[in-house]
Scaffold this motif. Structure first.
Motif, PDB file in Angstrom:
ATOM      1  N   LYS A   1     -20.532  13.904   2.697  1.00  0.00           N
ATOM      2  CA  LYS A   1     -20.407  12.606   3.405  1.00  0.00           C
ATOM      3  C   LYS A   1     -18.970  12.345   3.864  1.00  0.00           C
ATOM      4  N   THR A   2     -18.019  13.057   3.247  1.00  0.00           N
ATOM      5  CA  THR A   2     -16.616  12.741   3.544  1.00  0.00           C
ATOM      6  C   THR A   2     -15.936  13.928   4.220  1.00  0.00           C
ATOM      7  N   PRO A   3     -15.478  13.738   5.457  1.00  0.00           N
ATOM      8  CA  PRO A   3     -14.776  14.851   6.120  1.00  0.00           C
ATOM      9  C   PRO A   3     -13.473  15.186   5.393  1.00  0.00           C
ATOM     10  N   LEU A   4     -13.064  16.417   5.539  1.00  0.00           N
ATOM     11  CA  LEU A   4     -11.808  16.866   4.951  1.00  0.00           C
ATOM     12  C   LEU A   4     -10.736  16.775   6.035  1.00  0.00           C
ATOM     13  N   CYS A   5      -9.702  16.000   5.770  1.00  0.00           N
ATOM     14  CA  CYS A   5      -8.637  15.842   6.764  1.00  0.00           C
ATOM     15  C   CYS A   5      -7.599  16.951   6.566  1.00  0.00           C
ATOM     16  N   LEU A   6      -7.336  17.669   7.660  1.00  0.00           N
ATOM     17  CA  LEU A   6      -6.316  18.723   7.577  1.00  0.00           C
ATOM     18  C   LEU A   6      -4.994  18.263   8.180  1.00  0.00           C
ATOM     19  N   GLY A   7      -5.003  17.091   8.768  1.00  0.00           N
ATOM     20  CA  GLY A   7      -3.809  16.583   9.458  1.00  0.00           C
ATOM     21  C   GLY A   7      -4.256  15.971  10.761  1.00  0.00           C
ATOM     22  N   LYS A   8      -4.184  16.773  11.832  1.00  0.00           N
ATOM     23  CA  LYS A   8      -4.621  16.281  13.146  1.00  0.00           C
ATOM     24  C   LYS A   8      -6.134  16.368  13.294  1.00  0.00           C
TER      25      LYS A   8
END
Ligand code: FEO
Length: 401
Positions: free
Chosen positions: A127-134
């Motif tokens: 349910k939660t995206p993984l943020c890599l930065g941009k």
């Protein structure tokens, strides 16, 4: 070969296996394969997927041309099968990432394959995206496409779907993209891969495509873990349309006659059956198991409307290559077929019953077969021609229904 930029700050850093010919009984013909891995340069530098044991060096060598290996913070393992995870122990050892992300099921499968006690393994939250930065990575579980641990990674900002085994083809080459690859080769290899690997999971394939279409995901690149990358809206649409076609298995006016023979009686019967099918306008493929691998047969079976299987009776049973073919085909669960058996015998003649029951067991609409004692003469050959015509007529009726 150097790493290849597939998008801004995203690189193919996979491995090419020119020698590979066998995947647990599925024979790759004749082009080897690739184990694709992708390095995303963002605030969190991330490596998606890997290869089998023995290929970590090739992947690391390419990744090191893009960034310092010590700067890779995350590894994502979309699938635990060893052609994509065998290199992981060495990659984890060399890179020492902060996290190794995988599906909850892959956390179990990886732990069952390797000593993961020192790994920073983390099951993703779908349910939660993984943020890599941009950019953000959306993980989508694709259970049974084709393992319970399978997932895909969608990089929304890049319109990129890293699709793991799905949409793969076994092509080893210097070309990385679909638009650099001959379309006939691409279609043949995509269909062969689907028919020999993904076919049993066709209902899940259709559901996944439907879910992607419903979610309205914007995708202009599909990067599978084997073969070339589908680049551009046109090729992405083509890949999805082909997969739908493969999964639906709509029968066509085509019949596959697959057989083995002892003293050429069953082979002679195969030719007569083919003649009857030809009379009815059916495109026939005659495939002797002495010269065709079962993977070649499945490449023809997936869209055939009829499959006719011939075996002489041997030791009160069927010939071993036919038994192997039937076992392989049963596991791949082909759909929408008319089936029939034929074959010669010496004294007892059990093969027709055994083959017919196997075809019925697979869900084929099985029509009564033809058997012949020792060498087929006029009467038996006429019965074989009649069998071909019966199957051809039944197929025509089915297609026009
Ligand atoms: Fe290419 Fe399921 O491994």
């Amino acid at each position: 070969m150097k790493p290849v930029a597939i998008k801004d700050d995203i690189y193919w850093v996979g491995a090419v296996d020119w020698q590979r010919r066998d995947f647990h009984g599925y024979t790759i013909s004749p082009y080897g394969t690739t184990y694709n891995a992708f390095l995303v340069k963002d605030e969190k530098i991330t490596l998606f997927d890997s290869g089998p044991k023995g290929f970590a060096g090739e992947i690391l060598c390419r990744a090191a041309q893009v960034c310092d290996l010590a700067d890779i913070e995350y590894i994502v393992a979309n699938h635990g099968e060893m052609d994509h995870s065998g290199a992981l122990p060495e990659l984890v050892e060399r890179i020492r990432p902060k996290k190794v992300f995988c599906s909850p099921m892959a956390a179990k499968s990886l732990a069952a394959h390797y000593d993961v006690s020192g790994w920073p393994l983390e099951a993703v939250d779908f349910k939660t995206p993984l943020c890599l930065g941009k950019r953000n990575v959306h993980f989508v579980e694709t259970r049974m496409l084709h393992w319970p641990d399978s997932m895909v990674s969608y990089l929304a900002e890049d319109k990129l779907l890293i699709s793991q085994d799905a949409f793969g083809q076994n092509i080893a080459g210097a070309e990385r993209f679909s638009d650099e690859t001959d379309e006939g080769l691409l279609r043949r290899q995509a269909a062969r891969y689907y028919a020999n690997i993904v076919l049993p999971y066709s209902p899940m394939t259709l559901k996944t495509i439907e879910a992607i279409e419903k979610a309205g995901l914007s995708i202009d690149m599909i990067a599978p873990d084997h073969g070339v990358i589908w680049r551009g809206g046109k090729d992405v649409a083509k890949a999805i349309a082909w997969y739908k076609e493969f999964a639906l298995q709509k029968p066509t006016r085509k019949a596959v006659i697959v057989y083995d023979t002892m003293w050429k009686s069953t082979e002679t019967m195969a030719q007569a059956v083919a003649s009857g099918l030809d009379d009815e306008g059916v495109a026939v493929r005659i495939m002797a198991l002495k010269v065709n691998h079962r993977s070649d047969v499945m490449e023809e079976v997936w869209n055939a409307g009829a499959v006719l299987v011939g075996s002489p009776t041997h030791n009160n049973g069927i010939l071993p290559p036919v038994a192997a073919m039937l076992t392989y085909m049963k596991g791949l669960k082909p759909k929408n077929k008319i089936g029939a058996a034929f074959g010669s015998y010496g004294w007892s003649g059990e093969s027709i019953k055994i083959v017919s029951e196997a075809l019925t067991d697979m869900g084929f609409e099985t029509v009564p077969g033809v058997k012949c004692q020792f060498v087929p003469k006029q009467e038996a050959l006429a019965a074989c021609v009649a069998l071909g015509r019966t199957v051809g007529a039944a197929l025509a009726a089915k297609l026009s229904a």
